[in-house]
Motif scaffolding. Structure first.
Motif, mmCIF file in Angstrom:
data_model
loop_
_atom_site.group_PDB
_atom_site.id
_atom_site.type_symbol
_atom_site.label_atom_id
_atom_site.label_comp_id
_atom_site.label_asym_id
_atom_site.label_seq_id
_atom_site.Cartn_x
_atom_site.Cartn_y
_atom_site.Cartn_z
ATOM 1 N N CYS A 127 7.877 -0.535 -12.765
ATOM 2 C CA CYS A 127 6.728 -0.605 -11.867
ATOM 3 C C CYS A 127 6.807 0.500 -10.817
ATOM 4 N N LYS A 128 5.693 1.191 -10.598
ATOM 5 C CA LYS A 128 5.652 2.274 -9.621
ATOM 6 C C LYS A 128 5.786 1.764 -8.189
ATOM 7 N N ALA A 129 5.373 0.542 -7.940
ATOM 8 C CA ALA A 129 5.378 0.026 -6.569
ATOM 9 C C ALA A 129 6.706 -0.585 -6.179
ATOM 10 N N CYS A 130 7.243 -1.463 -7.047
ATOM 11 C CA CYS A 130 8.459 -2.193 -6.672
ATOM 12 C C CYS A 130 9.663 -1.845 -7.529
ATOM 13 N N PRO A 160 5.691 -16.349 -12.970
ATOM 14 C CA PRO A 160 5.742 -17.606 -12.204
ATOM 15 C C PRO A 160 6.496 -17.448 -10.888
ATOM 16 N N GLY A 161 5.836 -17.777 -9.804
ATOM 17 C CA GLY A 161 6.448 -17.708 -8.486
ATOM 18 C C GLY A 161 6.345 -16.360 -7.810
ATOM 19 N N ARG A 162 5.644 -15.397 -8.440
ATOM 20 C CA ARG A 162 5.563 -14.061 -7.843
ATOM 21 C C ARG A 162 4.248 -13.393 -8.221
ATOM 22 N N VAL A 163 3.575 -12.804 -7.238
ATOM 23 C CA VAL A 163 2.337 -12.073 -7.482
ATOM 24 C C VAL A 163 2.685 -10.670 -7.959
ATOM 25 N N GLY A 164 1.977 -10.198 -8.963
ATOM 26 C CA GLY A 164 2.244 -8.879 -9.509
ATOM 27 C C GLY A 164 1.616 -7.772 -8.686
ATOM 28 N N CYS A 165 2.243 -6.590 -8.726
ATOM 29 C CA CYS A 165 1.698 -5.422 -8.014
ATOM 30 C C CYS A 165 0.374 -4.978 -8.626
ATOM 31 N N HIS A 166 0.174 -5.219 -9.934
ATOM 32 C CA HIS A 166 -1.078 -4.838 -10.589
ATOM 33 C C HIS A 166 -2.251 -5.595 -9.962
ATOM 34 N N GLU A 167 -2.082 -6.888 -9.757
ATOM 35 C CA GLU A 167 -3.140 -7.695 -9.156
ATOM 36 C C GLU A 167 -3.414 -7.259 -7.717
ATOM 37 N N LEU A 168 -2.357 -7.025 -6.951
ATOM 38 C CA LEU A 168 -2.547 -6.591 -5.566
ATOM 39 C C LEU A 168 -3.221 -5.228 -5.495
ATOM 40 N N PHE A 169 -2.879 -4.331 -6.434
ATOM 41 C CA PHE A 169 -3.498 -3.000 -6.444
ATOM 42 C C PHE A 169 -4.993 -3.113 -6.746
ATOM 43 N N ASP A 170 -5.366 -3.921 -7.734
ATOM 44 C CA ASP A 170 -6.780 -4.062 -8.097
ATOM 45 C C ASP A 170 -7.591 -4.715 -6.982
ATOM 46 N N GLN A 171 -6.925 -5.508 -6.121
ATOM 47 C CA GLN A 171 -7.625 -6.149 -5.009
ATOM 48 C C GLN A 171 -7.484 -5.361 -3.706
ATOM 49 N N TYR A 172 -6.947 -4.135 -3.804
ATOM 50 C CA TYR A 172 -6.770 -3.256 -2.639
ATOM 51 C C TYR A 172 -5.914 -3.909 -1.564
ATOM 52 N N GLN A 173 -4.860 -4.631 -1.985
ATOM 53 C CA GLN A 173 -3.979 -5.318 -1.046
ATOM 54 C C GLN A 173 -2.535 -4.843 -1.154
ATOM 55 N N LEU A 174 -2.281 -3.819 -1.965
ATOM 56 C CA LEU A 174 -0.902 -3.391 -2.169
ATOM 57 C C LEU A 174 -0.394 -2.562 -0.995
ATOM 58 N N VAL A 175 -1.243 -1.725 -0.423
ATOM 59 C CA VAL A 175 -0.860 -0.886 0.710
ATOM 60 C C VAL A 175 -1.943 -0.964 1.772
ATOM 61 N N GLU A 176 -1.607 -0.532 2.963
ATOM 62 C CA GLU A 176 -2.592 -0.482 4.039
ATOM 63 C C GLU A 176 -3.511 0.720 3.823
ATOM 64 N N GLY A 177 -4.722 0.626 4.332
ATOM 65 C CA GLY A 177 -5.654 1.733 4.208
ATOM 66 C C GLY A 177 -6.851 1.438 3.341
ATOM 67 N N GLY A 178 -6.867 0.266 2.721
ATOM 68 C CA GLY A 178 -8.028 -0.150 1.956
ATOM 69 C C GLY A 178 -8.253 0.634 0.679
ATOM 70 N N ARG A 179 -9.521 0.744 0.312
ATOM 71 C CA ARG A 179 -9.914 1.344 -0.964
ATOM 72 C C ARG A 179 -9.482 2.807 -1.081
ATOM 73 N N ASN A 180 -9.674 3.587 -0.020
ATOM 74 C CA ASN A 180 -9.342 5.013 -0.091
ATOM 75 C C ASN A 180 -7.845 5.236 -0.299
ATOM 76 N N ALA A 181 -7.028 4.461 0.401
ATOM 77 C CA ALA A 181 -5.582 4.605 0.242
ATOM 78 C C ALA A 181 -5.149 4.259 -1.175
ATOM 79 N N HIS A 182 -5.761 3.245 -1.766
ATOM 80 C CA HIS A 182 -5.406 2.857 -3.125
ATOM 81 C C HIS A 182 -5.875 3.902 -4.140
ATOM 82 N N ARG A 183 -7.003 4.536 -3.869
ATOM 83 C CA ARG A 183 -7.467 5.579 -4.788
ATOM 84 C C ARG A 183 -6.536 6.790 -4.764
ATOM 85 N N LEU A 184 -6.147 7.210 -3.569
ATOM 86 C CA LEU A 184 -5.222 8.337 -3.468
ATOM 87 C C LEU A 184 -3.874 7.993 -4.089
#
Length: 200
Positions: A103-106, A140-164
Motif C-alpha cells: 500500500c502506498k499510504a501505509c 475486519p476491524g480496520r478501514v482500508g486506505c482505498h476507501e479513505l482515499f475515495d472519500q477524500y479522507q486519507l490526507v488533509e487538503g480535501g479533493r485537490n490534495a487527493h488529486r495531487l
C-alpha cells in the motif's frame, strides 16, 4: 397405529426412521431451532456494531492519520495538470502487478487493490488503468486506505490534495513497475510522465 410389514435387515444401524440413524449415515442434521438462529443473528449484529464503532473511531482520528502520510502541499495558484487525450486502456496484467505491491499510504503487504486516481472520474467511470496505484482494502476491524482515499479522507487538503497525491503515486507506481522490468508487453507506454518516454 402404523405397523411395519417388512422385517429390518441384519445390517441396519438403529431404526431407519430415527434421528440417530440419519446421523450415523452422515445425512444432514436437522435445522437449528429458533433459539440457535436468534443467537447466530445476535452475534452477527454485535460484530457489525463493533466494526461500525471502530470505523467511526478511526474517522475521528483521521487528522492524526493524515499527518503520518507524506504528501505534496497544495498550491492554489498552481497550473492544472493536463492529461493526454487518448483512449482509456484496460489491462488486467497491469492491475494484478499493482495489486501485488504494498500500500502506498501505509505500506501494508498482502491487502492491496489497484486504486485509480480521482481526477477525471465520472459517474460509474474509471480512468486509465495506468493511472492506478496500490492501496489497501478494508479488513475486519480496520478501514482500508482505498476507501479513505475515495472519500477524500486519507490526507488533509480535501479533493485537490487527493488529486495531487494520486497523480504522484500513479507516476511512482509506473516508474517502479518499469524499473522492475514488469511492464506488460501488450500495454502501451504512458505518455504523460515528465521524461516523455511514457515509461516513467
Amino acid at each position: 397405529m402404523l405397523t411395519r410389514t417388512k422385517p429390518m435387515s441384519r445390517g441396519t444401524v438403529g431404526l431407519k426412521r430415527s434421528r440417530l440413524a440419519s446421523a450415523a449415515r452422515g445425512l444432514p442434521a436437522a435445522k437449528p431451532d429458533r433459539a440457535e438462529r436468534l443467537s447466530a443473528r445476535a452475534r452477527a449484529v454485535m460484530e457489525s456494531a463493533v466494526f461500525t464503532l471502530q470505523l467511526k473511531a478511526l474517522q475521528a482520528r483521521r487528522p492524526a492519520l493524515a499527518r503520518t502520510v507524506a504528501h505534496a502541499p497544495v498550491d492554489p495558484h498552481a497550473v492544472p495538470t493536463t492529461i493526454p487525450k487518448e483512449e482509456l486502456l484496460r489491462s488486467k496484467a497491469y492491475r494484478r502487478i499493482v495489486a501485488a505491491m504494498p500500500c502506498k499510504a501505509c505500506g501494508r503487504h498482502g491487502h492491496s487493490q489497484h486504486a485509480h486516481e480521482n481526477q477525471g472520474k465520472g459517474m460509474g467511470l474509471k480512468v486509465d488503468d495506468r493511472r492506478g496505484f496500490p492501496l489497501c482494502t478494508v479488513v475486519p476491524g480496520r478501514v482500508g486506505c482505498h476507501e479513505l482515499f475515495d472519500q477524500y479522507q486519507l490526507v488533509e487538503g480535501g479533493r485537490n490534495a487527493h488529486r495531487l497525491l494520486g497523480e504522484r503515486w500513479a507516476a511512482e507506481t509506473r516508474r517502479e513497475i518499469e524499473h522492475a522490468g514488469l511492464w506488460p508487453v501488450k500495454l502501451k507506454p504512458w505518455k504523460g510522465d515528465q521524461d516523455g518516454n511514457g515509461k516513467a
